[in-house]
Design a protein around this motif. Sequence first.
Motif, PDB file in Angstrom:
ATOM      1  N   GLU A  46       0.443  -1.486   6.193  1.00 14.61           N
ATOM      2  CA  GLU A  46       0.396  -2.315   5.202  1.00 14.61           C
ATOM      3  C   GLU A  46       0.709  -3.704   5.714  1.00 14.61           C
ATOM      4  OE1 GLU A  46       2.360  -2.898   1.695  1.00 14.61           O
ATOM      5  OE2 GLU A  46       4.126  -3.400   2.556  1.00 14.61           O
ATOM      6  N   TYR A  60      -2.848 -13.383   1.193  1.00 12.20           N
ATOM      7  CA  TYR A  60      -1.245 -12.341   1.016  1.00 12.20           C
ATOM      8  C   TYR A  60      -1.277 -11.300  -0.214  1.00 12.20           C
ATOM      9  CZ  TYR A  60       0.320 -17.487   2.601  1.00 12.20           C
ATOM     10  OH  TYR A  60       0.412 -18.440   2.715  1.00 12.20           O
ATOM     11  N   ALA A  61      -0.942 -10.296   0.244  1.00 13.24           N
ATOM     12  CA  ALA A  61      -0.582  -9.153  -0.980  1.00 13.24           C
ATOM     13  C   ALA A  61       0.433  -9.618  -1.423  1.00 13.24           C
ATOM     14  CB  ALA A  61       0.504  -8.374   0.059  1.00 13.24           C
ATOM     15  N   ASP A  62       0.269  -8.887  -3.033  1.00 15.14           N
ATOM     16  CA  ASP A  62       0.435  -9.061  -3.844  1.00 15.14           C
ATOM     17  C   ASP A  62       2.377  -9.332  -4.063  1.00 15.14           C
ATOM     18  OD1 ASP A  62      -1.396  -7.964  -6.454  1.00 15.14           O
ATOM     19  OD2 ASP A  62      -1.601  -9.881  -5.519  1.00 15.14           O
ATOM     20  N   PRO A  63       2.753  -8.448  -3.008  1.00 18.84           N
ATOM     21  CA  PRO A  63       3.948  -8.367  -3.350  1.00 18.84           C
ATOM     22  C   PRO A  63       5.109  -9.957  -2.788  1.00 18.84           C
ATOM     23  CG  PRO A  63       3.575  -5.783  -2.776  1.00 18.84           C
ATOM     24  CD  PRO A  63       2.635  -6.903  -2.314  1.00 18.84           C
ATOM     25  N   LYS A  65       3.684 -12.843  -2.920  1.00 18.10           N
ATOM     26  CA  LYS A  65       2.833 -14.438  -2.878  1.00 18.10           C
ATOM     27  C   LYS A  65       4.058 -14.555  -3.203  1.00 18.10           C
ATOM     28  CE  LYS A  65      -1.444 -12.691  -3.586  1.00 18.10           C
ATOM     29  NZ  LYS A  65      -2.780 -12.550  -5.077  1.00 18.10           N
ATOM     30  N   ASP A  90      11.960  -5.566   1.801  1.00 19.33           N
ATOM     31  CA  ASP A  90      10.565  -6.313   3.171  1.00 19.33           C
ATOM     32  C   ASP A  90      10.740  -5.826   5.053  1.00 19.33           C
ATOM     33  OD1 ASP A  90      11.072  -9.665   1.631  1.00 19.33           O
ATOM     34  OD2 ASP A  90       9.611  -8.432   1.456  1.00 19.33           O
ATOM     35  N   GLN A 105      -7.954  -6.632   5.932  1.00 17.21           N
ATOM     36  CA  GLN A 105      -7.120  -6.231   5.321  1.00 17.21           C
ATOM     37  C   GLN A 105      -6.914  -4.669   5.627  1.00 17.21           C
ATOM     38  OE1 GLN A 105      -5.984  -7.340   0.900  1.00 17.21           O
ATOM     39  NE2 GLN A 105      -7.392  -8.351   0.837  1.00 17.21           N
TER      40      GLN A 105
END
Length: 123
Positions: A46, A60-63, A65, A90, A105
Motif C-alpha cells: 500500500e 499521504y495515505a489517510d492512515p 496523515k 504500522d 500512488q
Amino acid sequence: QVQLVESGGGLVQAGGSLRLSCVASGRAFSTYFLGWFRQAPGKEREFVAGISWSGGSTLYADPVKGRLTISRDNAKSTVYLQMNSLKPEDTAVYYCVASRSLMAQLPRQYDYWGQGTQVTVSS
C-alpha cells in the motif's frame, strides 16, 4: 537506472518514533517522484507517502496523515520518512520507490524499488 537502499527500520514501542532513510544512486535522481510503500504480512502493498522532485508537493495515505512526514534532500540523493506516534498497525516492510509519474500512488506506476526495511511496532 536508479538504485535505492533503505535504512532505519527496527523495533519500537507504540507511540514511539523512527526515521527511515533511502539513499539513491544513478542518474537524474532529482527528477523522480519519490515515495514509500509498505507491506504487512498477508496484505497487499500500500502507498504511504510521496514527494515531488522539488519537495514542494507531498501526498499521504489517510492512515498516516499527521503522523508520518516525507522529505527529500536532492544534494544528498536521499529521501526520508519521519514516523511519529507509531501504532502496531504500522508494522510492515517499508519500501522506497521512484517514479517518473508525478503524484503516483499505484505500485505499477513506480519504476524502481528498494529491497525494503522492516518496521515493527509493539503494543
